[in-house]
Structure formats: C-alpha cells, structure tokens
Design a protein around this motif. Sequence first.
Motif, short mmCIF file in Angstrom:
data_model
loop_
_atom_site.label_atom_id
_atom_site.label_comp_id
_atom_site.label_asym_id
_atom_site.label_seq_id
_atom_site.Cartn_x
_atom_site.Cartn_y
_atom_site.Cartn_z
N LEU A 1 0.81 -0.92 -0.08
CA LEU A 1 -0.30 -0.74 -0.08
C LEU A 1 0.28 1.46 -0.25
CD1 LEU A 1 -2.82 -0.65 2.45
CD2 LEU A 1 -3.05 -1.24 -0.25
N ALA A 2 1.98 1.24 0.31
CA ALA A 2 3.05 2.31 0.09
C ALA A 2 3.13 2.90 -1.47
CB ALA A 2 4.66 1.77 0.97
N GLY A 3 2.92 4.11 -1.17
CA GLY A 3 3.45 5.04 -2.54
C GLY A 3 1.12 5.20 -2.91
N GLN A 4 0.13 4.28 -2.39
CA GLN A 4 -0.20 4.04 -4.03
C GLN A 4 -0.98 5.51 -3.33
OE1 GLN A 4 -2.28 3.26 -5.87
NE2 GLN A 4 -1.90 0.96 -5.47
N ILE A 5 -1.99 5.82 -4.90
CA ILE A 5 -2.60 6.98 -4.55
C ILE A 5 -3.95 7.26 -3.18
CG2 ILE A 5 -4.32 8.17 -5.84
CD1 ILE A 5 -2.98 6.95 -8.88
N GLN A 6 -4.21 7.83 -2.74
CA GLN A 6 -5.04 8.23 -1.57
C GLN A 6 -6.35 8.20 -1.87
OE1 GLN A 6 -4.14 11.73 0.28
NE2 GLN A 6 -5.65 11.53 1.71
N GLY A 7 -6.56 8.73 -3.36
CA GLY A 7 -8.46 8.25 -3.84
C GLY A 7 -8.40 7.19 -4.00
N TYR A 8 -7.80 6.19 -4.13
CA TYR A 8 -8.12 5.14 -4.64
C TYR A 8 -7.84 3.82 -3.49
CZ TYR A 8 -6.81 -0.21 -6.70
OH TYR A 8 -7.45 -1.68 -5.94
N LEU A 9 -7.16 3.93 -2.11
CA LEU A 9 -7.55 3.78 -1.30
C LEU A 9 -8.89 3.68 -0.59
CD1 LEU A 9 -3.43 4.23 0.50
CD2 LEU A 9 -4.82 2.01 -0.93
N VAL A 10 -9.06 4.85 -0.58
CA VAL A 10 -10.51 5.20 -0.08
C VAL A 10 -11.86 4.72 -0.70
CG1 VAL A 10 -11.79 6.64 0.42
CG2 VAL A 10 -9.52 7.87 0.92
N LYS A 11 -11.41 4.92 -1.85
CA LYS A 11 -11.92 3.80 -3.07
C LYS A 11 -12.50 2.45 -2.17
CE LYS A 11 -13.94 3.07 -7.71
NZ LYS A 11 -14.25 1.88 -7.39
#
Length: 109
Positions: A55-65
């Motif tokens: 998950l490191a460096g993953q796009i914030q919006g994608y993680l929330v989604k």
Amino acid sequence: MKITFALAAAGACLIGFFPMVAEAADARAGRQKITTCQACHGLDGLSKNPEAPNLAGQIQGYLVKALTEYKSGARQNETMNIVAKDLSEQDMADIAAYYSSIQVDVLPP
C-alpha cells in the motif's frame, strides 16, 4: 485546443473514478489507526504476505475508494470486508493519507 479538451476530459474521468478524499485527512492519525492493517500490509506499507498488496505510495483516492467498497460489500475479500466494516469515513481517509504519504523508490533491475 484538442489537447486541452482531452486533458480536461481525462481529469473529469479521474475525479469521477476516485471519490473525494476528506479534506481533513491526517496521515499522522492514519499511522495510529493501522494496527490491524499492518499485520498484512506492513507498518511501512510493504507487505510480507503474498496475499496482501503493498500500500505504500498508493494513490490516496484509490485507497479510500477500495476501503469504501470493502465496507459496503461492493468489493469482496473475506478479511478486508471484516476489517473495513468498522472504519468511519475519517478513519479511511486518515489511513489512506498515511499509506499514500510513504515515498516509494523504484530501482531498475
């Protein structure tokens, strides 16, 4: 002019794809909330478990989604559905802010 329109259309698609992230997302608070997450995804966002993604460096919006979809059941994973069900929107935003804030350096092979 065609390029400007294409860029605007691409931006609109991305905005539609990723939900709005809470404006007050706090990476420090997210760091404190990942006690369950780190078991599979690692404290540093680098998974030691072959079944769990980094998950490191993953796009914030994608993680929330993704977390929102796990919570609602729209996205299925036995473990993640259980973990996400108790997360508030703020928890999801903070956790996403933390993991997305981790810098990832990629070196060529």
